[in-house]
Design a protein around this motif. Structure first.
Motif, short mmCIF file in Angstrom:
data_model
loop_
_atom_site.label_atom_id
_atom_site.label_comp_id
_atom_site.label_asym_id
_atom_site.label_seq_id
_atom_site.Cartn_x
_atom_site.Cartn_y
_atom_site.Cartn_z
N MET A 71 18.69 -13.91 -2.73
CA MET A 71 18.58 -12.51 -3.17
C MET A 71 17.79 -11.71 -2.15
O MET A 71 16.69 -12.11 -1.73
N ASP A 72 18.35 -10.59 -1.66
CA ASP A 72 17.68 -9.73 -0.70
C ASP A 72 16.59 -8.91 -1.38
O ASP A 72 16.78 -8.37 -2.47
N ILE A 73 15.48 -8.81 -0.74
CA ILE A 73 14.37 -8.00 -1.25
C ILE A 73 14.12 -6.87 -0.28
O ILE A 73 13.84 -7.11 0.91
N GLN A 74 14.23 -5.66 -0.70
CA GLN A 74 14.04 -4.50 0.17
C GLN A 74 12.70 -3.87 -0.16
O GLN A 74 12.44 -3.51 -1.32
N VAL A 75 11.83 -3.75 0.82
CA VAL A 75 10.50 -3.17 0.62
C VAL A 75 10.60 -1.66 0.80
O VAL A 75 11.12 -1.18 1.81
N ALA A 76 10.10 -0.92 -0.14
CA ALA A 76 10.17 0.54 -0.08
C ALA A 76 9.29 1.06 1.04
O ALA A 76 8.22 0.51 1.34
N ASP A 77 9.75 2.11 1.70
CA ASP A 77 8.99 2.75 2.76
C ASP A 77 7.96 3.68 2.11
O ASP A 77 8.30 4.68 1.49
N THR A 78 6.69 3.34 2.26
CA THR A 78 5.63 4.09 1.58
C THR A 78 5.45 5.49 2.15
O THR A 78 4.80 6.34 1.51
N LEU A 79 5.98 5.74 3.35
CA LEU A 79 5.80 7.08 3.94
C LEU A 79 6.78 8.10 3.37
O LEU A 79 6.55 9.30 3.47
N LEU A 80 7.89 7.65 2.81
CA LEU A 80 8.88 8.59 2.29
C LEU A 80 8.27 9.45 1.20
O LEU A 80 7.67 8.95 0.23
N GLY A 81 8.38 10.76 1.35
CA GLY A 81 7.85 11.71 0.39
C GLY A 81 6.40 12.08 0.62
O GLY A 81 5.89 13.00 -0.03
N SER A 82 5.70 11.37 1.53
CA SER A 82 4.29 11.67 1.74
C SER A 82 4.12 12.90 2.63
O SER A 82 5.03 13.31 3.36
N LEU A 83 2.93 13.51 2.53
CA LEU A 83 2.59 14.71 3.31
C LEU A 83 1.66 14.31 4.43
O LEU A 83 0.55 13.80 4.19
N ILE A 84 2.08 14.52 5.65
CA ILE A 84 1.30 14.14 6.83
C ILE A 84 0.49 15.33 7.31
O ILE A 84 1.04 16.42 7.55
N ASP A 85 -0.81 15.12 7.48
CA ASP A 85 -1.71 16.14 8.02
C ASP A 85 -1.63 17.44 7.21
O ASP A 85 -1.83 18.53 7.76
N GLY A 86 -1.31 17.33 5.91
CA GLY A 86 -1.25 18.51 5.06
C GLY A 86 -0.15 19.49 5.45
O GLY A 86 -0.16 20.65 5.00
N ARG A 87 0.83 19.03 6.25
CA ARG A 87 1.81 19.98 6.78
C ARG A 87 3.23 19.43 6.79
O ARG A 87 4.18 20.14 6.47
N TYR A 88 3.41 18.15 7.16
CA TYR A 88 4.75 17.62 7.38
C TYR A 88 5.14 16.70 6.21
O TYR A 88 4.52 15.64 6.00
N ARG A 89 6.15 17.10 5.46
CA ARG A 89 6.63 16.34 4.32
C ARG A 89 7.77 15.41 4.77
O ARG A 89 8.81 15.88 5.24
N ILE A 90 7.56 14.09 4.66
CA ILE A 90 8.56 13.11 5.09
C ILE A 90 9.74 13.16 4.11
O ILE A 90 9.58 13.00 2.89
N ARG A 91 10.96 13.37 4.64
CA ARG A 91 12.16 13.48 3.81
C ARG A 91 13.06 12.25 3.89
O ARG A 91 13.70 11.89 2.91
N GLY A 92 13.15 11.64 5.04
CA GLY A 92 14.06 10.50 5.17
C GLY A 92 13.80 9.76 6.47
O GLY A 92 13.16 10.29 7.40
#
Length: 664
Positions: free
Chosen positions: A1-22
């Motif tokens: 069974m494949d286990i895919q680890v979620a990317d924790t950066l997706l959706g996070s806000l970097i430096d209060g300015r850049y919102r990670i979309r994909g």
């Protein structure tokens, strides 16, 4: 069974300015995301270094983050339509990141994976814009060092035409991040090779040196791959591929794809010369050659089109190598990616009109000539003009044909200092080509020169010298303590022949670890020399018992019980006879069954010759005997004279033996 680890950066806000979309792509060094700049409301690309890369870089180079910041600032100042712009930089959770222009398109690697190879016109159009970007970096004093299809982005054509690569917009990426990471490796490893081996220039392999001509070489390999659908060299190991760039010339593309024009073969050959001095000096110089080659190929294409028109088959007219400058879709092409417009091309099939105008000009010249020759002063003026013209032509012909030339002096076999002095005396300047090893010539002796001795050369021009590095020698590296595989790799990097000798037991090193090399560490060897490597078998199964101080018979019995063989050597000693004085190997040493144990055994103290004490006063006789290490036993009158001694004089006795003296 494949286990895919979620990317924790997706959706996070970097430096209060850049919102990670994909997530766009993940490479060996960093991951690229699309993000929204919430301050300026635009889509950007955010490239963030992998945690492992950041940790390694900071461990090797404590000032890595500062170096990364400086590199990002340098690239941000590099503005050019064909360079992926850098907007911002910073750190997030200790990981450096870059904020860059988001380019809607695919990498050149993706295109080659889909189409395998490109048409010549498409390849040259993409290469032009690549070189325009790299030339801008070269003018700013930057060297990319990692030009490859993965770092070339091909955006949609300005015309919007689907699949039209000729009018596509090309952008070059990764000027900054790769260089910042590479700088940390250079500080730690003394110029570690970071470029992709399929596109690496020979000088990066041999001495780690990079300049604009290094990028020219890589661009030539990219052109080769676009034309043929493959890179020129491959191999099982990266180091094998890298050394092929040093040892072999890049083959002509037409040998793999028959029918390619010779101009493309020549262009690839010029860009991928193994000698950097034989390549175009930078990306701008190569760009000029590419544009000339494309114009020449365009002329050939026009001629072919004219032939097709002549046979009245308009439906078969195909522009094979170049299109009009406005592109397939009619959109205006940017000036920085110029293709020749219709006005710049010769139009086949069109005749130049106005024959009457040319004829009247001829008549006018004839009229002026007749007027001059009809007058004596006119004839003299014509004659004087012809004389002056003849002198100018003669002097110019002499100067350009003979006068400005001389012969190249003999500089081969001189030392560098002698060659420079000789060239300066003759009015030439000296340039140094890539040095090479030579078994016969000492270091800094001239091996070759261009132009060669006796060739015609313009006075005051430059002579390129190739200097000797001397015989190629290396010191045997210290590989003791390494596993055999690692030691073998280290030695083979120096092109040494590795021979594994008989494995030996070793009390200090585990099995499989190198214990010694022959020749020994630090010895001077040349490529191809044989290095014998001794590998540990681990600790031996038996331990040598302590034998010093024991009687030889007891020592023999102890060794016999363990299946070991005593080898005895009797020596003079003050120890009792037959006592073991020393042993080799030492006690506790691991050995295998049947091994020899060398024992030194005492012969006992050496004998002392009894001196003559007869007729000596009794006290003096006692002193004499004691001085020889003997024990006198006086009898009779202690103040008398010795009349008898036992043992007699010159009798050999052990040290400390008693000697009876009778005094009367």
């Amino acid at each position: 069974m494949d286990i895919q680890v979620a990317d924790t950066l997706l959706g996070s806000l970097i430096d209060g300015r850049y919102r990670i979309r994909g997530r766009v792509a993940r490479g060996g060094m960093a991951t690229v995301y699309t993000a929204t700049d919430e301050r300026l409301e635009r889509t950007v690309a955010l490239k963030i270094l992998h945690p492992s890369q950041a940790r390694d870089a900071q461990t090797r180079l404590p000032g890595f983050l500062e170096r990364f910041t400086d590199e990002a600032k340098t690239i941000a100042r590099l503005t050019h339509p064909n360079v992926v712009a850098v907007y911002d930089q910073g750190t997030h959770a200790g990981l450096p990141y870059l904020v860059m222009e988001y380019v809607r398109g695919r990498t050149l690697r993706d295109l080659l994976g889909e189409r395998r190879r490109l048409q010549p016109a498409e390849a040259l159009a993409i290469l032009e814009q690549m070189l325009a970007a790299i030339a801008a970096a070269h003018r700013a004093g930057l060297v990319h060092r990692d030009v490859k299809p993965e770092n070339v982005l091909v955006a949609e054509a300005p015309s919007g035409g689907s699949g039209n690569l000729i009018d596509s917009v090309v952008k070059v990426a990764d000027f900054g991040l790769a260089r910042a990471v590479e700088a940390s490796a250079e500080d730690e490893n003394g110029g570690k090779l970071m470029a992709t081996v399929a596109y690496v220039a020979p000088e990066l392999v041999t001495d780690g040196h990079a300049d604009p001509r290094t990028d020219v070489y890589a661009a030539g390999i990219v052109l080769f791959e676009m034309l043929t659908g493959r890179v020129p060299y491959d191999g099982d190991r990266a180091v094998d591929v890298a050394w092929q760039h040093v040892d072999r010339d890049v083959p002509r593309p037409s040998t793999l794809v028959p029918g390619l024009p010779p101009a493309l073969d020549e262009l690839v050959a010029r860009a991928t010369r193994r000698d950097p001095g034989a390549r175009p000096t930078d990306a701008g110089a190569l760009l000029a050659e590419v544009q000339v080659a494309r114009d020449d190929l365009g002329s050939v294409s026009s001629a072919e089109t004219a032939v097709l028109r002549k046979v009245d088959q308009p439906t078969m007219i195909v522009s094979a190598l170049a299109g009009p400058g406005t592109g397939a879709g009619g959109g205006e092409r940017p000036s920085w990616a110029r293709l020749p417009g219709p006005a710049e091309r010769t139009q086949p099939g069109r005749r130049r009109a106005e024959p009457q105008r040319a004829e009247s000009l001829t008549d006018r010249v004839r009229t002026v000539w007749a007027q001059l020759m009809a007058d004596r002063r006119g004839r003299r003026a014509v004659l004087a003009g012809l004389v002056v013209l003849g002198l100018v032509v003669a002097l110019g012909g002499w100067w350009f044909g003979i006068g400005r030339y001389t012969v190249a002096p003999q500089l081969v076999s001189m030392t560098k200092a002698q060659a420079e002095a000789q060239a300066e005396k003759a009015g030439f300047t000296i340039a140094l080509g890539t040095p090479r090893y030579d078994e016969k010539a000492a270091k800094d002796v001239v091996l070759a020169q261009t132009p060669a001795t006796g060739d015609r050369i313009v006075k005051g021009s430059t002579i390129t010298l190739v200097l000797s590095l001397g015989p190629e020698r290396y010191e045997v590296p210290d590989v003791t303590g390494k596993t055999f595989d690692l030691a073998e790799a280290d030695l083979q990097q120096l092109r040494l022949t590795v021979v594994r000798g008989p494995d030996q037991y070793n009390d200090n090193l585990p099995a499989g670890v190198v214990t010694a090399v022959d020749p020994k560490v630090g010895s001077q060897v040349k490529p191809g020399d044989k290095i014998t490597v001794t590998v540990s078998k681990g600790r031996a199964p038996l331990s040598v018992p302590p034998l010093a101080g024991k009687n030889i018979n007891d020592a023999r019995n102890a060794l016999a019980q363990l299946g070991l063989t005593p080898v005895e050597e009797y020596v003079d000693s003050d120890k009792p006879k037959d006592e073991v004085i020393s042993q080799s190997p030492a006690d506790g040493t691991g050995v295998e069954k049947g091994a020899e144990v060398k024992l030194k055994v005492s012969k006992g103290p050496p004998a002392v010759a009894v001196p003559r004490v007869v007729d000596l006063p009794c006290p003096q006789a006692q002193q004499t005997l004691q001085g020889q290490g003997l024990a006198p036993v006086p009898q009779g009158n202690p103040n008398g004279v010795v009349r008898f001694q036992n043992p007699a004089e010159n009798t050999p006795v052990p040290p400390g033996s008693q000697v009876t003296i009778v005094c009367l």
